[in-house]
Design an enzyme around this catalytic site. Structure first.
Site, short mmCIF file in Angstrom:
data_model
loop_
_atom_site.label_atom_id
_atom_site.label_comp_id
_atom_site.label_asym_id
_atom_site.label_seq_id
_atom_site.Cartn_x
_atom_site.Cartn_y
_atom_site.Cartn_z
N LYS A 159 0.71 -1.04 -0.01
CA LYS A 159 0.16 0.10 -0.11
C LYS A 159 0.95 1.31 -0.02
CE LYS A 159 -3.86 1.95 2.84
NZ LYS A 159 -4.70 1.87 4.10
N SER A 207 -9.55 1.50 3.34
CA SER A 207 -8.68 2.33 2.53
C SER A 207 -7.67 1.54 1.56
CB SER A 207 -8.17 3.37 3.13
OG SER A 207 -6.92 2.77 3.93
N SER A 254 -9.36 -0.94 7.47
CA SER A 254 -8.99 -0.61 6.14
C SER A 254 -8.42 -1.96 5.34
CB SER A 254 -7.97 0.48 5.97
OG SER A 254 -8.83 1.58 5.83
N1 GLN Z 1 -12.58 3.40 6.74
C1 GLN Z 1 -12.17 3.86 8.19
C2 GLN Z 1 -11.99 5.42 7.96
O1 GLN Z 1 -12.27 5.93 6.97
C3 GLN Z 1 -10.69 3.08 8.23
C4 GLN Z 1 -9.75 3.52 7.65
C5 GLN Z 1 -8.39 2.71 7.92
O2 GLN Z 1 -8.65 1.69 8.60
N2 GLN Z 1 -7.25 3.19 7.55
O3 GLN Z 1 -11.19 6.03 8.78
#
Ligand code: GLN
Length: 488
Positions: A77, A152, A176
């Site tokens: 990532k 994400s 994420s």
């Molecule tokens: N969807 C969650 C957020 O937008 C998780 C993001 C993540 O785990 N980086 O914060």
């Protein structure tokens, strides 16, 4: 044609001379090129991967000791530092930034012979649940390209889903890794907070962030975890607990080979009653999970419902605390030290900051910085930040009680299957609610995994989320492997 099923099988094929690392790299480069429309990669390190494969093939020929991840092709990532390679967090503010050191976790993979094939698209600064917040366009779900892959770490999930890498590495602050794994039908593991060093991971919310793994099998996730986990002088929050040989600990567990409740094979399973009665939960996901729990009981597990009156506080608590931490973490992107700097004329330093950050950050990142600054501001600090910390402590206490009686907690990973591109991004709060089942594990620091067990009648996959007490990854993986085995 090259076909990847697991690291073990790939290694067996290498030893038997049925394939080479070079052939494997060529296969993936080909897949990446033909499926470019998925937008899973921001950059592919083609030449470098081929060179590395040639070195590894030559070493194998000479009978040199091979690493645990010899020739394993891994995508990362774009929030993980890899020296000499671009690192953008899918943000314009880091356009043209090149990493000056390598994240500890990535270095450990390389030291065991992994080939890093490229960096994956993601939501900007890992903020999002659909990968639509990337400055480089959304990633598409390979099962149905009109659908989001989740976020994400959307690019990383699609990478394993669509055979664009063998393994991929993401980050999980509130789901994420698990949420896109659920949407894409792959395994997604978030280890305990402090299991893997965060050195070299761009910080979103430091007390929540954890590096995670996408794979096709539980064995592969266990092996990669064992390589990346452990102490690091560069991260004072990483645990000094010894790292079990996860891959060995769960070895040889074929269907029903271990007696339930014996040898790390957890038996007592809890689920939070409220999670299955949540109004946002898709009816079919609910039915399928309920009948799965019944089957577990029939197999000899003890499955019990427990009350969880705090469910509706999870998402607000998560967003108050993570945005507070993010507003502080992201203050370093100011146009002075690195990354984008405005070319507009500027009146003073404040003006430079303002113009640079307005140009460089996308809408969602700006929203979170503003919200975070607000909850930390004098006058509101106690009402929001302190309150949220108190809720977090209550959750930790409750979790300790639950794990004094049970080995695991299970739930759906996400309330729905993958939604359409553009479908949810009109309302931030609607998008936030999709995180209802995943943020809990980050709030309390426990490990959690999404295992791809189900297919919805709409054709999309979905997973079962399993959580265990902190640092009981062995129990978590052991149970997960048993479930995956039973599925086949
Ligand atoms: N969807 C969650 C957020 O937008 C998780 C993001 C993540 O785990 N980086 O914060």
């Amino acid at each position: 044609m090259f076909r990847f099923t697991s690291i073990k099988d790939y290694h067996a094929a290498l030893v038997a001379d049925h394939t080479t690392c070079t052939q494997a790299v060529k296969y993936y480069l080909d897949q990446i090129a033909t499926q470019e429309n998925l937008n899973a990669y921001l950059e592919v390190f083609a030449e470098e991967a081929l060179d590395q494969a040639a070195i590894l093939d030559a070493a194998a020929k000479q009978g040199k000791r091979l690493g645990k991840l010899h020739g394993v092709i891994i995508g990362i990532k774009d929030v993980l530092s890899y020296k000499g390679h671009k690192l953008s967090a899918a943000s314009k503010i880091l356009e043209n930034y090149t990493a000056i050191y390598t994240a500890t976790a990535i270095q450990k993979l390389i030291d065991e012979g992994a080939i890093i094939i490229g960096r994956h698209n993601c939501d900007e600064f890992a903020m999002g649940s659909s990968n639509e917040n990337s400055a480089y366009g959304p990633v598409k779900n390979a099962f149905d390209i009109s659908k989001v892959p989740g976020g994400s770490s959307g690019g990383s999930a699609v990478s394993v889903q669509a055979n664009l890498s063998m393994i991929s590495i993401g980050s999980d602050t509130g789901g994420s890794v698990r949420q896109p794994a659920d949407f894409c039908g792959v395994v997604g593991l978030k280890p305990s907070y402090g299991r893997i060093s965060r050195y070299g991971l761009i910080a979103y919310a430091s007390s929540f962030d954890q590096i995670g793994i996408f794979s096709k099998t539980i064995d592969d996730a266990a092996l990669v975890l064992e390589v990346m986990a452990g102490e690091d002088n560069f991260d004072s929050t990483v645990s000094t607990k010894a790292v079990p040989a996860y891959s060995k600990e769960i070895e040889g567990e074929e269907i029903g080979s271990k007696e339930i409740g014996k040898e790390n094979n957890p038996k007592r399973i809890a689920y939070f009653k409220e999670t299955l009665f949540h109004p946002g939960l898709d009816a079919e996901i609910k039915t399928k999970i309920e009948s799965y729990l019944k089957d577990l009981t029939a197999k000899g597990y003890i499955v019990e419902a427990i009350d969880f009156s705090l469910l509706s506080y999870l998402v607000p608590t998560y967003y108050v605390l993570t945005t507070a931490e993010a507003s502080s973490n992201l203050s370093r992107f100011d146009g002075i030290k690195f990354g984008h700097r405005t070319k507009e004329s500027i009146a003073d330093l404040n003006d430079l900051y303002k113009k640079t950050r307005t140009e460089g950050f996308g809408e969602e990142v700006q929203r979170r910085i503003l919200l975070g600054s607000f909850v930390l501001s004098a006058g509101y600090f106690d009402a929001y930040f302190t309150k949220a910390q108190q809720v977090r402590q209550k959750l930790v206490d409750l979790t300790n009680t639950v794990f004094s009686k049970y080995d695991l907690i299970v739930s759906p990973t996400v309330p729905t299957t993958a939604f359409g591109l553009g479908e949810n991004n009109h309302s931030a709060t609607e998008m936030f609610l999709a995180d209802i089942y995943t943020v809990y594990a980050n709030l309390v620091g426990i490990p959690a995994i999404s295992i791809p067990l189900f297919t919805h009648s709409n054709g999309m996959p979905f997973g079962l989320q399993v959580m265990s007490a902190s640092f009981n990854e062995v129990g978590l993986l052991s149970f997960s492997k048993e479930q995956m085995n039973n599925k086949v």
